[in-house]
Design a protein around this motif. Structure first.
Motif, PDB file in Angstrom:
ATOM      1  N   PHE A 124       0.785  -1.265   0.011  1.00 13.94           N
ATOM      2  CA  PHE A 124       0.061  -0.079  -0.042  1.00 13.94           C
ATOM      3  C   PHE A 124       0.984   1.461  -0.153  1.00 13.94           C
ATOM      4  CE2 PHE A 124      -3.038  -3.090   1.417  1.00 13.94           C
ATOM      5  CZ  PHE A 124      -4.111  -2.781   0.314  1.00 13.94           C
ATOM      6  N   ARG A 125       2.155   1.117  -0.099  1.00 15.25           N
ATOM      7  CA  ARG A 125       2.954   2.206  -0.313  1.00 15.25           C
ATOM      8  C   ARG A 125       3.301   2.374  -1.850  1.00 15.25           C
ATOM      9  NH1 ARG A 125       3.920   6.255   2.127  1.00 15.25           N
ATOM     10  NH2 ARG A 125       6.148   6.250   2.307  1.00 15.25           N
ATOM     11  N   MET A 126       3.130   3.367  -2.311  1.00 11.19           N
ATOM     12  CA  MET A 126       2.766   3.778  -3.932  1.00 11.19           C
ATOM     13  C   MET A 126       4.144   3.161  -4.413  1.00 11.19           C
ATOM     14  SD  MET A 126       0.774   7.094  -4.055  1.00 11.19           S
ATOM     15  CE  MET A 126       0.065   7.449  -5.666  1.00 11.19           C
ATOM     16  N   GLU A 127       5.351   3.688  -3.963  1.00 14.36           N
ATOM     17  CA  GLU A 127       6.720   2.923  -4.380  1.00 14.36           C
ATOM     18  C   GLU A 127       7.099   1.559  -4.442  1.00 14.36           C
ATOM     19  OE1 GLU A 127       6.056   5.334  -2.297  1.00 14.36           O
ATOM     20  OE2 GLU A 127       6.500   7.178  -2.977  1.00 14.36           O
TER      21      GLU A 127
ATOM     22  N   LYS B   3      -7.386   3.263  -1.832  1.00  8.65           N
ATOM     23  CA  LYS B   3      -6.469   3.796  -0.585  1.00  8.65           C
ATOM     24  C   LYS B   3      -5.061   3.295  -0.647  1.00  8.65           C
ATOM     25  CE  LYS B   3      -9.951   5.087   2.786  1.00  8.65           C
ATOM     26  NZ  LYS B   3     -10.417   4.988   4.154  1.00  8.65           N
ATOM     27  N   VAL B   4      -4.031   4.378  -0.205  1.00  7.35           N
ATOM     28  CA  VAL B   4      -2.637   4.086  -0.103  1.00  7.35           C
ATOM     29  C   VAL B   4      -2.131   4.579   1.197  1.00  7.35           C
ATOM     30  CG1 VAL B   4      -2.189   3.950  -2.642  1.00  7.35           C
ATOM     31  CG2 VAL B   4      -2.134   6.042  -1.573  1.00  7.35           C
ATOM     32  N   LEU B   5      -1.221   4.047   1.697  1.00  2.00           N
ATOM     33  CA  LEU B   5      -0.551   4.234   2.812  1.00  2.00           C
ATOM     34  C   LEU B   5       0.735   5.601   2.587  1.00  2.00           C
ATOM     35  CD1 LEU B   5      -0.791   3.648   6.002  1.00  2.00           C
ATOM     36  CD2 LEU B   5       0.953   2.151   5.833  1.00  2.00           C
ATOM     37  N   MET B   6       0.210   6.746   3.216  1.00  4.38           N
ATOM     38  CA  MET B   6       1.116   7.836   2.815  1.00  4.38           C
ATOM     39  C   MET B   6       1.617   8.534   4.062  1.00  4.38           C
ATOM     40  SD  MET B   6       1.104   8.227  -0.518  1.00  4.38           S
ATOM     41  CE  MET B   6       1.553   9.880  -1.262  1.00  4.38           C
ATOM     42  N   TYR B  38       9.772  14.403  -2.289  1.00  2.81           N
ATOM     43  CA  TYR B  38       8.725  13.896  -3.221  1.00  2.81           C
ATOM     44  C   TYR B  38       8.484  14.576  -4.575  1.00  2.81           C
ATOM     45  CZ  TYR B  38       4.444  11.370  -4.669  1.00  2.81           C
ATOM     46  OH  TYR B  38       3.718  10.481  -5.384  1.00  2.81           O
ATOM     47  N   HIS B  42       9.035  13.518  -8.607  1.00  2.00           N
ATOM     48  CA  HIS B  42       7.592  13.167  -9.299  1.00  2.00           C
ATOM     49  C   HIS B  42       7.118  14.595 -10.244  1.00  2.00           C
ATOM     50  CE1 HIS B  42       7.264   9.149  -7.368  1.00  2.00           C
ATOM     51  NE2 HIS B  42       7.426   9.800  -6.462  1.00  2.00           N
ATOM     52  N   MET B 176       1.621   8.786   9.160  1.00  2.00           N
ATOM     53  CA  MET B 176       1.340   8.060   8.370  1.00  2.00           C
ATOM     54  C   MET B 176      -0.369   7.628   8.167  1.00  2.00           C
ATOM     55  SD  MET B 176       4.472   5.624   7.200  1.00  2.00           S
ATOM     56  CE  MET B 176       3.657   5.232   5.819  1.00  2.00           C
TER      57      MET B 176
END
Lengths: 216, 353
Positions: A124-127, B3-6, B38, B42, B176
């Motif tokens: 779930f970490r995009m990298e 969803k992503v973990l950020m 970041y 990007h 996070m």
């Protein structure tokens, strides 16, 4: 667990929480915090807990200055590589940059058999959400650290929203990575609050979030 | 995208990219470094500009230039770095230039520390630089809210032709959380940037980006024009959340990370049978005076909680108009108050001691 276990991974992959959980579980002699990137949520924030458990914490040369932002690493960090009686866990900083600090130990490592370099992945970490990205980031780390990764840790989670299906999804991706790089999945991490019904690759770590819970 | 973990700083950076930021100019400072980092990776992938300048002063002037040329621009820093940018921010408000400025606050004054703080409240809400101007200032309490507000903030900045400040503390930057980047956020009706200095190939009248008005009558006219914008912000664009206020005996006033902690305090108090509510300002400028009109009669006291030594109290006093007793609990220096400390403070107030 091998005599020396080094935990690496992208930042935010969960390295420090895994390190501290393993350190307390196995009562290692040394825990070495090599994270000179992160300003918050660091292994060293548990210095009192380590002291109480009889685990020697190696951090900056300026001790217990949790709020310092200086990239110092104590020379003590080399001791477990030299004294073969000691067990130790090393917590690296995030990404391949975090691995660069390992180069200083390369002339001290003669027995690769006692050392594990484990790579933590949360899909779930995009990298690190595809096989290709994970393989690439492992290769980058190996180039920077001048050491081979010896195993994988599946730490797939969305914090409180994690389900076992998600962890299994992480396992599927990591199984492909494992096959491509000929590596084992050494651990699967499951938060202690999740009711575990399924079986997983490697040993299961029932994780307590010791560092984040101290802050939040 | 699901969803992503950020990490907070990464999430705010990606939100800006999603909002169509054309350029980022900035200079490193803890605890916001992951944001420019970041961006450095990007922005290029999206054909946008990332530039690490030689100082904060240079960065804000690059922001001024790019905004003047009509680009969507963002910069980020932390407290001492934001202090350095004040001259440029004042010039931007004067020249009516839109930009998004993220302040990931740390302890102060001076170099202070690197741990979380809300010590820039006054600097943010009183303008910060010289002259009669304000920044529309948003203070999210979670990563999802930060992402949604940043996506919208570029529209807000363009609408008002004024910089927008995203005011978070180091904890939001470093923590996070799962985030969804595809949630719908409000789209503002925006006119074309006919004022931009983007090349005059069609022979229109010259566009000039400037904050210098040597004729006092012209400058007063300009100041009053700016004031109209701030009046509109106050009248139509206050944002706040009321939490558990229906039967509350006491109401906390808190924003950002502090409001998160207070949510836990409210739960703990509820378990002990104490009805505690909360007014959570989402805009700290304009201060949400309308929230205080909605306070039910059951509320007998207000408790301001902040990660500073009491900077928001004055705003609460202004809108309270002497109606309710105002109390304060704060931690500073980078210490985050614990939910239990706030529970104790509430009980002390309710006990009348």
């Amino acid at each position: 667990m091998k005599r020396i276990t080094i935990i690496a991974g992208h930042y935010g992959s969960g390295k420090s929480e895994i390190c501290t959980n393993l350190a307390f579980k196995h009562k290692v002699d040394y825990i070495v915090d090599l994270d000179i990137i992160n300003p918050y949520f660091r292994t060293r924030s548990l210095h009192q807990e380590f002291e109480d458990a009889g685990i020697h914490l190696v951090e900056s040369t300026i001790k217990k200055k949790l709020s310092s932002d200086l990239p110092y690493i104590s020379g003590e960090s080399a001791i477990p590589f030299l004294n073969k009686e000691l067990t130790a866990i090393y917590d690296l900083g995030g990404t391949e940059n975090g691995g660069r600090v390992l180069i200083q130990f390369s002339d001290k490592i003669d027995h690769f058999e006692d050392i594990d370099l484990l790579y933590v992945v949360n899909i779930f970490r995009m990298e690190t959400n595809t096989v290709a990205k994970i393989v690439k980031s492992i290769k980058n780390l190996e180039n920077e650290a001048q050491l081979k990764v010896t195993g994988l840790i599946n730490n797939t989670n969305l914090l409180k929203e994690t389900t076992e299906e998600m962890i299994k999804e992480g396992e599927t991706i990591l199984t492909s990575v494992a096959k491509e790089l000929d590596l084992p999945i050494v651990y699967t991490v499951i938060h202690e609050s999740l009711d575990q019904q399924k079986d997983y690759s490697g040993k299961v770590i029932r994780l307590k979030r010791l560092i984040a819970d101290k802050f939040l | 995208m699901a969803k992503v973990l950020m990490k907070g700083n990464e999430a705010m950076a990606l939100a800006a990219i999603k909002a169509g930021a054309d350029a980022f100019y900035g200079y490193p400072i803890t605890p916001q470094n992951e944001l420019p980092e970041y961006m450095s990776k990007h922005m290029k992938e999206h054909g946008r500009v990332f530039l690490q300048s030689e100082s904060e002063v240079a960065a804000i002037n690059m922001i001024y230039g790019a905004a003047g040329a009509g680009a969507r621009v963002i910069t980020s820093s932390s407290s001492p770095g934001i202090a350095l940018k004040q001259e440029g921010i004042s010039y931007m408000a004067g020249a009516e230039l839109p930009a998004v400025i993220v302040n990931v606050m740390r302890g102060g004054p001076g170099l202070g520390g690197i741990q979380p703080s809300q010590g820039d409240y006054k600097q943010i809400t009183r303008g910060g630089g010289n002259g009669d101007y304000y920044l529309y200032s948003l203070a999210p309490e979670s990563l999802q809210e930060a992402v949604d507000l940043i996506k919208e903030s570029f529209d807000i900045a363009d609408y008002f032709r004024n910089p927008v400040m995203i005011a978070v503390d180091g904890l939001i930057g470093q923590m996070m959380e799962p985030v969804d980047f595809e949630l719908e956020t409000p789209k503002w009706d925006l006119p074309k940037k006919t004022w931009a200095t983007d090349g005059n190939q069609k022979g229109r009248d010259k566009n000039i980006i400037n904050s210098l008005y040597l004729d006092p009558n012209d400058l007063e006219k300009h100041d009053l024009k700016l004031k109209k914008k701030y009046d509109e912000m106050k009248r139509d664009h206050q944002r706040y959340e009321l939490i558990n206020m229906d039967k509350a005996d006491i109401a906390i006033v808190a924003f950002g990370s502090t409001a998160r902690v207070c949510r836990t305090s409210i739960q703990l108090l509820e378990e002990e049978g104490i009805n505690c509510g909360m007014i959570r300002p989402i805009t700290i400028y304009p201060f949400p005076s309308k929230a205080f009109d909605e306070i039910p009669k059951s509320v007998k006291d207000l408790l301001v909680v902040e990660m500073n030594t009491g900077q928001m109290i004055d705003d609460v006093k202004i809108v309270n108009e002497g109606k309710l007793p105002i109390h304060f609990y704060g931690r500073s220096g980078g210490i985050v108050p614990e939910a239990e400390e706030i529970v104790e403070k509430v009980k002390e107030i309710m006990g009348g001691e």
